[in-house]
Design an enzyme around this catalytic site. Structure first.
Site, mmCIF file in Angstrom:
data_model
loop_
_atom_site.group_PDB
_atom_site.id
_atom_site.type_symbol
_atom_site.label_atom_id
_atom_site.label_comp_id
_atom_site.label_asym_id
_atom_site.label_seq_id
_atom_site.Cartn_x
_atom_site.Cartn_y
_atom_site.Cartn_z
ATOM 1 C CG ASP A 83 -2.252 0.611 0.978
ATOM 2 O OD1 ASP A 83 -2.277 1.837 0.802
ATOM 3 O OD2 ASP A 83 -3.266 -0.110 0.948
ATOM 4 C CG HIS A 125 -5.254 3.754 1.090
ATOM 5 N ND1 HIS A 125 -4.919 2.452 0.829
ATOM 6 C CD2 HIS A 125 -6.557 3.900 0.730
ATOM 7 C CE1 HIS A 125 -5.976 1.835 0.335
ATOM 8 N NE2 HIS A 125 -6.981 2.686 0.255
ATOM 9 C CB SER A 299 -9.394 0.626 0.267
ATOM 10 O OG SER A 299 -8.840 0.807 -1.002
#
Length: 813
Positions: A83, A125, A299
């Site tokens: 990620d 994220h 996600s």
């Protein structure tokens, strides 16, 4: 993959944005809606009241429940997060980096260094994903809060990534999967490209690496994509479309598919809306490492499944299954899932149910309650039992019968974190180290429960009783013969009463000098004596189901018989037969004598006011003598009742019944059946028989027999004195010095006179009757009732109505 607007195709292909106008956009952090800018822990109260209930119910409460009930949290495994990196200094992620920390290592493929920190200007994220997987903070606990993490950064500071970096990261996982204390078992990819299909695009470059990781047994969780509104048909983004990975779609607070989530039939569906998780401190310009943010997208759903796979793998390994791979976990998730219908695509989808998946893997071998206790049978010496306490609340309950009196000792060997607790139902136990002991009495039943004080695990329990052993269990006895029982020293045989009453032991020694004694369930003597070649007998009271022991001592052999068929309780004498043919004889004169299959019992007459006889199976016969005055006996097919004289009686399942009256003024009632019955009367004996029964009455002053239905026949014999017989259409009455017999509803009546002067009166009907009279034989048809007479000195034929006919036959005189 976080929710975003679709982007056009570019070369090289770029990943879809993770969050609207967040990490991968050019917009500033000021554009984030105010209610999502949650920073310190102390400011969370108002925010939680505004967000979806799913956060508390599914993400927090469910995970806390699993942790408390099973203790599974993914420990012993490492999850690789491919990620934007991980802000490893966040307190919920361990606050450090490297060996001994929660984030144990990783690599930054964008900057080509060993520090995969999530430090992009708008980055969050990867840290958010990592928190969903492994946050250890109460209230925001990740699905696998005990798992280690590896950060593999494949996005640069501008939020841009490419498939080449992802490919390098996948190879890195394969090459370094065993480099850490806990192996890498899971990979999470919350990223994707512009694609919507069930198959991979022709430009796919990751298939070789995916196939290798799948072969390694690694679970690969990939976001399905957030562009369903654009496509409107079933399909997932790439790399979620790869056959070697597990695509993950998102559902909302109600458990329905999120409107933005791409999906196909292979997808697992997990929480993906308003999921609160960890973010870097720099996201809001602060310096605290305790910040959180709520985000939505596939996600967020993918790391939920990644963490769940680590927990489920731990459950499999707990149960001893070591060969666990992605296919094993994927199939279990689908088999245990809740099914969700999507009206747009017309398909059913599998919403993950981690609690159910684990409960299907962690099986319970033994009952949880006393009623469902696992039976260990009779324990004489030693026994080994294995079990599993798969949940902290689990209880395994066992029941056993002590085969000897003494001390029961349970010794435990346990695995994992299980702390054994044993509860003896109805009594106390003594602990010493890993053993627990308690006193037991031979023949008694006991129950105990095994649980855990903390942690779950497997156990091996060795049970052993020290004391006198039972050589054989003869079970419940009615009338049992034990021939040739060998005795060499003390021998103990267990048996129990089939019904309340007298239990008799009859036996003799075939050889040697033997002593026998009966012990109760507490091993206290009931009776004892030598057992010689002439035999012996022991009688004692028993309650139904009560356990006893026969102790034989000496050397030799014996023939034994155990009988439990007769009982006297509160004035009621009860006699049972067996499943075989039985002979039951009861005499009531003076005292009562009861004999069943050759075993006799004596009772005082004043002690019995009621009699019950049950023949049970086989062809059974009852011989009953009634000595009291004024008694009435009623006999029917297979049964009888007795009343009068201060006695009431009842019998059933008896194929032959013989009742003898010795008292005055007695009456016998006999009932036939719907079949063809035959009545025989001669002297003081009257018999009524049918296809499967035969009833007798002897010595009764009055006998009334009812043939009921069928074609019935009455055979009547005169006495040595003067007999009087009256016959009408449905009734025949014979009177003499021995008593009176009335036969009702017999279609044929035959009379044979004896000595003396016999008189027969034939009473006609309103119809046409026929009389045929002669010295050597007379006959009549009285409205359908046939009458045959021989040996009567006088016959009166009495017509009534109709056209009657009489035929006379004279003699040679």
């Amino acid at each position: 993959m976080s929710r975003t607007e679709p982007r056009g195709s570019e070369t090289p292909r770029r990943f879809e944005a993770f969050e609207p106008r967040l990490a991968l956009s050019a917009h500033s952090i000021a554009d984030i809606p105010v209610q999502q800018q949650v920073q310190p822990e102390t400011e969370l109260t108002g925010y939680l009241q505004q967000t979806s209930a799913w956060t508390a119910q599914a993400t927090n409460a469910a995970i806390e429940h699993l942790l408390q009930d099973y203790g599974f949290n993914g420990r012993g495994q490492t999850v690789a997060v491919i990620d934007s990196g991980i802000a490893w200094d966040h307190y919920a992620l361990g606050g450090g980096y490297g060996a001994g920390q929660r984030v144990v290592g990783g690599w930054d493929f964008a900057e080509n260094d060993a520090n995969p920190y999530d430090d992009g200007p708008a980055g969050f994220h990867g840290t958010h994903v990592a928190g969903i997987i492994g946050s250890a903070a109460a209230g925001t606990r990740g699905v696998a809060s005990g798992a280690d993490l590896v950060g593999l950064r494949v996005f640069d500071d501008a939020g841009q990534g490419n498939l080449q970096w992802v490919e390098q990261a996948l190879r890195w996982v394969h090459e370094h999967r065993d480099d850490f204390i806990n192996p890498i078992t899971t990979v999470n990819l919350s990223l994707g490209t512009t694609w919507n299909s069930a198959s991979v695009p022709d430009w796919a470059t990751l298939e070789e690496e995916f196939a290798q990781l799948r072969q390694d047994g690694i679970f690969i969780s990939v976001a399905a994509g957030n562009s369903f509104a654009q496509y409107g048909t079933a399909g997932v983004s790439y790399p979620a479309a790869s056959p070697h990975v597990v695509p993950v779609a998102s559902h909302d607070a109600d458990g329905n598919l999120s409107d933005f989530s791409q999906r196909n039939w292979r997808s697992l569906v997990a929480p993906g809306e308003n999921i609160r998780s960890t973010v870097p401190d720099h996201l809001f310009g602060g310096t605290q490492n305790n910040q959180y943010l709520a985000a939505s997208g596939t996600s967020m759903a993918a790391p939920w499944v990644a963490g769940a796979s680590a927990v489920l793998r731990e459950a499999y390994e707990f149960m001893g299954q070591s060969s666990v791979n992605q296919d094993t976990l994927f199939q279990r998730f689908h088999a245990s899932a809740d099914k969700v219908f999507d009206s747009i695509t017309g398909g059913w989808y599998s919403r993950i149910n981690l609690q159910r998946a684990i409960s299907q893997v962690v099986t319970d071998l033994h009952g949880d309650t006393g009623a469902a206790a696992s039976s260990l049978g009779m324990i004489n010496g030693g026994l080994v039992v294995e079990g599993t306490i798969g949940r902290v609340s689990d209880v395994d309950t066992f029941g056993f019968t002590a085969g000897r009196s003494g001390r029961m000792t349970l010794t435990f060997e346990t695995t994992h974190a299980m702390q054994t607790v044993v509860s003896l139902l109805g009594s106390d136990a003594t602990w010493s180290g890993n053993t627990v002991s308690f006193s037991v009495t031979a023949g008694q039943q006991y129950k105990f429960a095994v649980s855990t004080g903390d942690g779950i695990g497997h156990y091996r329990m060795a049970a052993e009783i020290s004391g006198a052993a039972v050589n054989a269990d003869w079970g419940s006895v009615t009338d049992s013969i034990k021939a040739g029982v060998q005795v060499n020293g003390p021998q103990l045989f267990q048996f129990s009463a089939s019904q309340s009453g007298l239990l008799s032991l009859v036996g003799r020694a075939n050889s040697g000098n033997l002593t026998w004694s009966v012990l109760d369930a507490n091993m206290n003597p009931v009776h004892g004596s030598p057992l010689g070649s002439q035999g012996g007998r022991i009688d004692f009271e028993s309650a139904q189901g009560e356990t006893f022991f026969l102790q034989l001592e000496g050397t030799g052999s014996a023939d034994l018989r155990l009988v439990n068929l007769v009982g006297l309780d509160a004035g009621q004498l009860t006699v049972h037969g067996t499943a075989a043919a039985d002979r039951i004889e009861i005499e009531t004169g003076g005292g009562w004598t009861v004999e069943v299959n050759g075993i006799a019992y004596q009772f005082e007459q004043q002690d019995i006011q009621s009699l019950r006889v049950h023949g049970h199976g086989g062809y059974d016969r009852l011989d009953l003598e009634l000595s009291r005055n004024g008694m009435t006996a009623a006999l029917g097919r297979h049964g009888l009742t007795v009343s009068g004289g201060g006695l009431d009686g009842f019998g059933n399942s008896l194929e032959t019944i013989v009742v003898t009256a010795t008292g005055g003024n007695s009456q016998l009632l006999m009932a036939g059946t719907s079949g063809n019955d035959v009545l025989d009367s001669s002297g003081q004996t009257t018999a009524l028989r049918g296809g499967d029964y035969w009833n007798y009455g002897v010595g009764f002053g009055t006998v009334v027999a009812d043939g009921k239905a069928g074609i019935d026949r009455a055979e009547l014999a005169g006495s040595t004195g003067d007999d009087r017989l009256g016959v009408s259409r449905d009734r025949a009455q014979l009177t003499n010095s021995e008593g009176r017999l009335v036969a009702v509803s017999f279609e044929n009546v035959r009379f044979a006179g004896g000595n003396g002067s016999d008189l027969v009166n034939l009473h006609g009907t309103d119809g046409n009757d026929i009389f045929s009279l002669g010295k050597h034989g007379s006959a009549a048809n009285l409205g359908g009732t046939g009458v045959s007479i021989v040996g009567a000195e006088r016959i009166n034929a009495l017509g009534r109505g109709g056209r009657d006919a009489v035929t006379f036959s004279d003699t040679a005189g």
